[in-house]
Scaffold this motif. Structure first.
Motif, short mmCIF file in Angstrom:
data_model
loop_
_atom_site.label_atom_id
_atom_site.label_comp_id
_atom_site.label_asym_id
_atom_site.label_seq_id
_atom_site.Cartn_x
_atom_site.Cartn_y
_atom_site.Cartn_z
N PHE A 7 10.72 -29.39 -5.50
CA PHE A 7 9.36 -29.79 -6.19
C PHE A 7 8.45 -28.52 -6.96
O PHE A 7 8.21 -28.98 -8.18
CB PHE A 7 8.28 -30.24 -4.97
N ILE A 8 8.25 -27.43 -6.44
CA ILE A 8 7.66 -26.45 -7.18
C ILE A 8 8.84 -25.51 -7.78
O ILE A 8 9.50 -24.80 -7.17
CB ILE A 8 6.53 -25.74 -6.27
N LYS A 9 9.01 -25.56 -8.97
CA LYS A 9 10.30 -25.11 -9.67
C LYS A 9 10.07 -23.72 -9.95
O LYS A 9 10.99 -22.62 -9.94
CB LYS A 9 10.78 -25.75 -11.07
N TYR A 10 8.60 -23.09 -10.14
CA TYR A 10 8.38 -21.74 -10.08
C TYR A 10 6.98 -21.43 -9.77
O TYR A 10 6.06 -22.40 -10.20
CB TYR A 10 9.01 -21.09 -11.25
N PHE A 11 6.63 -20.50 -9.74
CA PHE A 11 5.07 -19.93 -9.17
C PHE A 11 5.20 -18.55 -9.72
O PHE A 11 5.87 -17.54 -9.37
CB PHE A 11 5.15 -19.94 -7.79
N VAL A 22 2.16 -22.44 -12.18
CA VAL A 22 2.99 -23.36 -11.55
C VAL A 22 3.84 -24.71 -12.23
O VAL A 22 3.01 -25.18 -13.03
CB VAL A 22 2.05 -23.73 -10.37
N LYS A 23 5.02 -24.40 -12.18
CA LYS A 23 5.53 -25.80 -12.47
C LYS A 23 6.00 -26.58 -11.45
O LYS A 23 6.75 -26.25 -10.76
CB LYS A 23 7.10 -25.63 -13.42
N MET A 24 5.33 -28.15 -11.35
CA MET A 24 5.90 -29.06 -10.43
C MET A 24 6.61 -30.03 -10.97
O MET A 24 6.26 -30.60 -12.20
CB MET A 24 4.35 -29.48 -9.81
N VAL A 25 7.78 -30.62 -10.35
CA VAL A 25 8.17 -31.47 -10.77
C VAL A 25 8.65 -32.62 -9.97
O VAL A 25 9.60 -32.43 -8.96
CB VAL A 25 9.93 -30.98 -11.23
N PRO A 26 7.79 -33.69 -9.50
CA PRO A 26 8.10 -34.62 -8.78
C PRO A 26 9.16 -35.48 -9.22
O PRO A 26 9.62 -35.55 -10.35
CB PRO A 26 6.80 -35.57 -8.91
N PRO A 27 9.88 -36.18 -8.20
CA PRO A 27 10.82 -36.91 -8.49
C PRO A 27 10.61 -37.96 -9.52
O PRO A 27 9.52 -38.27 -9.76
CB PRO A 27 11.34 -37.59 -7.08
N ASN A 28 11.81 -38.09 -10.19
CA ASN A 28 11.48 -39.12 -11.43
C ASN A 28 10.45 -38.85 -12.57
O ASN A 28 9.96 -39.65 -13.03
CB ASN A 28 11.32 -40.68 -10.90
N SER A 29 10.29 -37.28 -12.81
CA SER A 29 9.30 -37.01 -13.70
C SER A 29 9.81 -35.89 -14.36
O SER A 29 10.63 -35.07 -13.95
CB SER A 29 7.99 -36.62 -12.75
N LYS A 30 9.47 -35.43 -15.45
CA LYS A 30 9.59 -34.66 -16.34
C LYS A 30 8.97 -33.25 -15.81
O LYS A 30 9.58 -32.19 -15.91
CB LYS A 30 9.30 -34.60 -17.74
N GLY A 31 7.80 -33.51 -15.00
CA GLY A 31 7.20 -32.29 -14.53
C GLY A 31 5.98 -31.77 -15.40
O GLY A 31 5.91 -32.03 -16.57
N MET A 32 5.29 -30.97 -14.96
CA MET A 32 4.20 -30.33 -15.58
C MET A 32 3.77 -28.92 -15.25
O MET A 32 4.28 -28.41 -14.04
CB MET A 32 2.92 -31.11 -15.32
N ILE A 33 3.41 -28.07 -16.15
CA ILE A 33 3.01 -26.95 -15.94
C ILE A 33 1.52 -26.65 -15.65
O ILE A 33 0.72 -27.30 -16.57
CB ILE A 33 3.45 -25.83 -17.11
N PHE A 34 1.08 -26.09 -14.59
CA PHE A 34 -0.18 -25.73 -14.33
C PHE A 34 -0.71 -24.51 -14.38
O PHE A 34 0.04 -23.60 -14.01
CB PHE A 34 -0.72 -26.53 -13.05
#
Length: 144
Positions: A33-37, A49-61
């Protein structure tokens, strides 16, 4: 406001679970889920933080750490674009159970004027929490 909350019982002590949770360099190796911190988790610091929920491209926060209490809690607050549009307060809580297990709670509180519009897409986020919870449980219970 909308809140997503998940929890799992881990058959390992709180110190071990915390060590895995806060080994941020290892996230790409295990965390679905959290690809990096990136950054230092100290209260007041900004991290990435990069979060990638299932079926999603993800977002960087780029949230700000609100709380970092070893073996207990890690909490941050992030914003999408401008504060007040779509804000998320992400919380990890660890509770030591007297039987040697740990309750791992992951939750997020969403605030802002866009929350009603994005409410349905948050199901993927909950699925991401569940995947991460299962993986941290698996790793924590290995080599006890």
């Amino acid at each position: 406001m909308k809140e997503i909350r998940t929890q799992i019982i881990i058959n390992a002590n709180v110190n071990k679970v915390w060590a895995i949770l806060t080994d941020f360099d290892a996230y790409p190796n295990w965390n679905p889920f959290i690809k990096y911190f990136k950054g230092i988790p100290r209260e007041g610091n900004r991290i990435e933080v990069k979060m990638v929920p299932p079926n999603s491209k993800g977002m960087i926060f780029k949230p700000t750490i609100l709380k970092f209490v070893p073996n207990k809690e890690l909490r941050w607050l992030g914003h999408t674009f401008i504060s007040g549009l779509f804000d998320g307060e992400h919380i990890f809580e660890l509770i030591y159970n007297n039987d040697g297990t740990t309750t791992f709670i992951q939750r997020e509180k969403f605030y802002g004027i866009l929350v009603p519009l994005l409410k349905n897409s948050l199901d993927n986020t909950k699925a991401g929490f569940d995947e991460m919870n299962k993986k941290i449980k698996e790793i924590s219970e290995t080599n006890l």
